[in-house]
Design an enzyme around this catalytic site. Sequence first.
Site, mmCIF file in Angstrom:
data_model
loop_
_atom_site.group_PDB
_atom_site.id
_atom_site.type_symbol
_atom_site.label_atom_id
_atom_site.label_comp_id
_atom_site.label_asym_id
_atom_site.label_seq_id
_atom_site.Cartn_x
_atom_site.Cartn_y
_atom_site.Cartn_z
ATOM 1 C CG ASP A 80 2.197 -3.643 11.813
ATOM 2 O OD1 ASP A 80 2.620 -4.444 10.967
ATOM 3 O OD2 ASP A 80 1.325 -2.778 11.567
ATOM 4 C CG HIS A 81 5.122 -1.893 9.129
ATOM 5 N ND1 HIS A 81 5.669 -2.160 7.895
ATOM 6 C CD2 HIS A 81 3.784 -2.051 8.998
ATOM 7 C CE1 HIS A 81 4.694 -2.474 7.044
ATOM 8 N NE2 HIS A 81 3.551 -2.422 7.683
ATOM 9 C CG ASP A 102 8.845 -2.854 6.270
ATOM 10 O OD1 ASP A 102 9.553 -3.212 5.297
ATOM 11 O OD2 ASP A 102 7.882 -2.069 6.162
ATOM 12 C CD GLU A 132 6.610 -4.902 3.510
ATOM 13 O OE1 GLU A 132 6.101 -4.792 4.643
ATOM 14 O OE2 GLU A 132 6.536 -4.027 2.632
ATOM 15 C CG HIS A 178 0.402 0.159 4.476
ATOM 16 N ND1 HIS A 178 1.634 -0.057 3.930
ATOM 17 C CD2 HIS A 178 0.233 -0.796 5.406
ATOM 18 C CE1 HIS A 178 2.195 -1.102 4.526
ATOM 19 N NE2 HIS A 178 1.363 -1.575 5.429
ATOM 20 N N GLY A 179 -3.577 2.049 4.159
ATOM 21 C CA GLY A 179 -4.535 3.160 4.219
ATOM 22 C C GLY A 179 -5.765 2.874 3.378
ATOM 23 C CG HIS A 208 1.563 -5.572 5.699
ATOM 24 N ND1 HIS A 208 1.969 -4.821 6.771
ATOM 25 C CD2 HIS A 208 2.088 -6.808 5.885
ATOM 26 C CE1 HIS A 208 2.714 -5.570 7.570
ATOM 27 N NE2 HIS A 208 2.812 -6.774 7.055
ATOM 28 N N GLY A 209 -2.076 -3.828 4.204
ATOM 29 C CA GLY A 209 -2.933 -2.932 3.421
ATOM 30 C C GLY A 209 -4.222 -3.621 3.029
ATOM 31 C CG ASN A 230 -0.896 -6.755 8.812
ATOM 32 O OD1 ASN A 230 -0.904 -7.988 8.846
ATOM 33 N ND2 ASN A 230 0.150 -6.037 9.159
HETATM 34 ZN ZN LIG Z 1 1.748 -2.854 6.989
#
Ligand SMILES: [Zn+2]
Length: 287
Positions: A80-81, A102, A132, A178-179, A208-209, A230
């Site tokens: 990932d990333h 990324d 991305e 994200h988060g 994502h996120g 994700n």
């Molecule tokens: Zn991500």
Amino acid sequence: MLYSGKSILDIANANNFAIPAFNISDWAMFTGVMDISEEKAAPVIIAIHPDEVSHITTDLIPAMHARAHRSSVPVAIHWDHGGSFEEMIRAIEAGFTSVMIDASLKPFDENVAITRKVVEAAHAVGVPVEGELGTIGANDSYGEAGAKEIIYTDPQDAVRFVEETGVDSLAIAIGTSHGLYPADKNPELRHDLLEQIKAAVHIPLVLHGGSANPDSELSRAVGLGINKINISSDIKVAYHDRMREIMGSDSRLREPNAIQPEPIKALKVTAAQKIDLFGAAGKAGLY
Ligand SMILES: [Zn+2]
């Protein structure tokens, strides 16, 4: 069964569902994710972020291969990333069956150049690549560093990006961060943009996120062509909240096999809800 990122996602794309990519940071979380995916007969992507790689080390990847090979569900192991070409070579060497480069915080042309270089190297050894385009927001320090503002993915840029890089899947920015979201922030996804991008590029799209977004928004995104979502924060919060309770309940607890089973149960409940929401339950039969 061990799958590449492309062979697992192309079937999701053809059948209009999304595969959860669960970020794991230890062996107990990994087996919890594998167990629930098997109970749900759902294909699964094991996602490991560079911070997580440095915590668990790539020595664990051969063991993950062994678990995937004797699993009843399709499994891809995804870096990932990825932050650089060198890191992506390390991922391929370590046995990841899918990588993400990324370079989305760089200018468009630089993003294209780095991503294309990774695609050329990875495809030479049969490993597919996720790129991305656009900037996914960051709600806390665990997100993409420096990415406070969301820059939505432009559909025409997405077409050029896919053509020029040859990526197998594309992470797009349509309003997620994200988060976990602060209480005053209400994430709203641009479903119109997603529709336009999917109509233009056709390849599997990635969100994502995906933690803490309303269920209705996520299931609509799946219906409009998102094939990988994700999930990191949501399963980790479930796991560690329960772990705090268990640890607090008895100060003499010390054995991991006495501490971890309950937190893993909590992780599995959250993961199962995502699997159902994304339409992935029962889809192992399509492979
Ligand atoms: Zn991500």
